[in-house]
Design an enzyme around this catalytic site. Sequence first.
Site, mmCIF file in Angstrom:
data_model
loop_
_atom_site.group_PDB
_atom_site.id
_atom_site.type_symbol
_atom_site.label_atom_id
_atom_site.label_comp_id
_atom_site.label_asym_id
_atom_site.label_seq_id
_atom_site.Cartn_x
_atom_site.Cartn_y
_atom_site.Cartn_z
ATOM 1 N N ASP A 24 17.760 19.284 -18.749
ATOM 2 C CA ASP A 24 17.664 18.425 -17.565
ATOM 3 C C ASP A 24 19.070 17.969 -17.188
ATOM 4 O O ASP A 24 20.048 18.366 -17.826
ATOM 5 C CB ASP A 24 16.742 17.224 -17.830
ATOM 6 C CG ASP A 24 15.986 16.783 -16.573
ATOM 7 O OD1 ASP A 24 16.648 16.581 -15.524
ATOM 8 O OD2 ASP A 24 14.747 16.643 -16.617
ATOM 9 N N HIS A 72 6.912 22.535 -7.438
ATOM 10 C CA HIS A 72 6.281 21.944 -6.243
ATOM 11 C C HIS A 72 7.143 20.861 -5.596
ATOM 12 O O HIS A 72 6.835 20.401 -4.497
ATOM 13 C CB HIS A 72 4.877 21.424 -6.564
ATOM 14 C CG HIS A 72 4.830 20.135 -7.339
ATOM 15 N ND1 HIS A 72 3.668 19.416 -7.478
ATOM 16 C CD2 HIS A 72 5.773 19.448 -8.032
ATOM 17 C CE1 HIS A 72 3.903 18.344 -8.215
ATOM 18 N NE2 HIS A 72 5.173 18.348 -8.560
#
Length: 359
Positions: free
Chosen positions: A226, A264
Amino acid sequence: MESGEASLRLRGQADIWKFMLSFADAMALRCAVELRIPDIINSHGGPVSLSQIASAIPDSTSSSPDISCLARIMRLLVRRNIFTAQSSSDGSEDTSSTTLYGLTHSSRWLLSDDPLTLSPMFLMETHPWLMAPWHCFSRCVREGGIAFEKSHGREIWDFASQNPKFNNLFNDGMACTAKIVLNAILSEYKDGFGCVGSLVDVGGGIGGAISEIVKSHPQIKGINFDLPHVVATAPAYPGVSHVGGDMFESIPNADAVFMKWIMHDWDDKDCVKILQNSRKAIPQKSGKVIIVDVVLDPQGNALFDDTGLVFDLLMVAHSSGGKERSKNEWEKILKEGGFPRFKIIQIPALPSIIEAYPE
C-alpha cells in the site's frame, strides 16, 4: 379495461409513495443500531418487551425513554422482518410488556460484538456525511464531476485525511465488510490459494486480509502493499512483509496478485494500468490475479444482484470515478490489461472472485 388501467395507475401511485419514503426504513434501522436494540435483545437470550428494551438503552439522558416512539419504530421494523413480535401470556393490558420482540437472521448481522457484524457499515452509510453526496446526483448528470466533492468541497480521501472522526467512521465501516468478505473467500476459495507460494495484496491497508490468508495457508509468503504512509503504521504479522509504493508505478513480484475491492474505486483507464503492472509482477505462465469485486448482472435475480446495482450508485456517491462492472466490462479491461482468460467464482457474499490469467 378501464378498471384494469385504474388498478395499474393506483399501483403506480403506491410505488411512488414507497420510493419517496424508502429512506424511512434505513433511518428506523439506524435508530435501532444506535440504541443497540439487537444487542439488548441478544443479551436477554430471547424475546423481550419494550419496557425491557427501554430500560437497557445505553447512555440514555432520560430516566424514562419514550416507549410510544420506540413502539412505532419497532412496529415498522417488525413489518420489515428485522425483528419478530409475539404476544406474551401474562394477561396484562400494557402493550409495552405484552409484546415481546426477538431477533431475526437479518438483525443478527447488527450485533456489535459479532466478528461479522455489519453495524459499523450501516452507521457509516447512513451518516449525514455520506448521505449528502446522493443529493448531488442531478448536478453530476448536468455538469459531470464528483458527487462527494460537490457536497463537501473535496474528494473523500482528502476529507478523511482532514477529519479524524470521519476517518474513523469510514475505516470502521470498511473493516467490518472486509471481515465478512474475507470469511467468505477463505471458506469457498481454498483451492485458489493452495498452489500459491507468494501473494501480494495490492491496496492491502495495514495487512489484515493478507495476514488471515497466510494464517489459513502457511505456505504463502505474504506481501502487504500500500502507500508508504499506510504501511508505516501496519503491525507485524507472521509470514507477512509490508512494502510501500504506488500501484500505478509498479507492484512487488509474487506468484499471484490479490485485490479486494480495489478496482471498483477506479475508472477503466486506471484499472488497465493497475492490471498491466500486475501482469509485470507475476510469472507469465503460472501467475494470476485474484480480484474480489462485484460482477453486475442488471437482469439477474440472484441474492445480491439488486444490491450490486445500488452499489454502483454508491460508487457515484462516494468514489472519484469508480464503478461496478458487468461480466462484459470486466472482460474488456482484463483483456486490455493483459489478461485474456478469466473465470468468475461465486462466493456467499456481495462480491465475486474474478480469477484472471496472462495466457
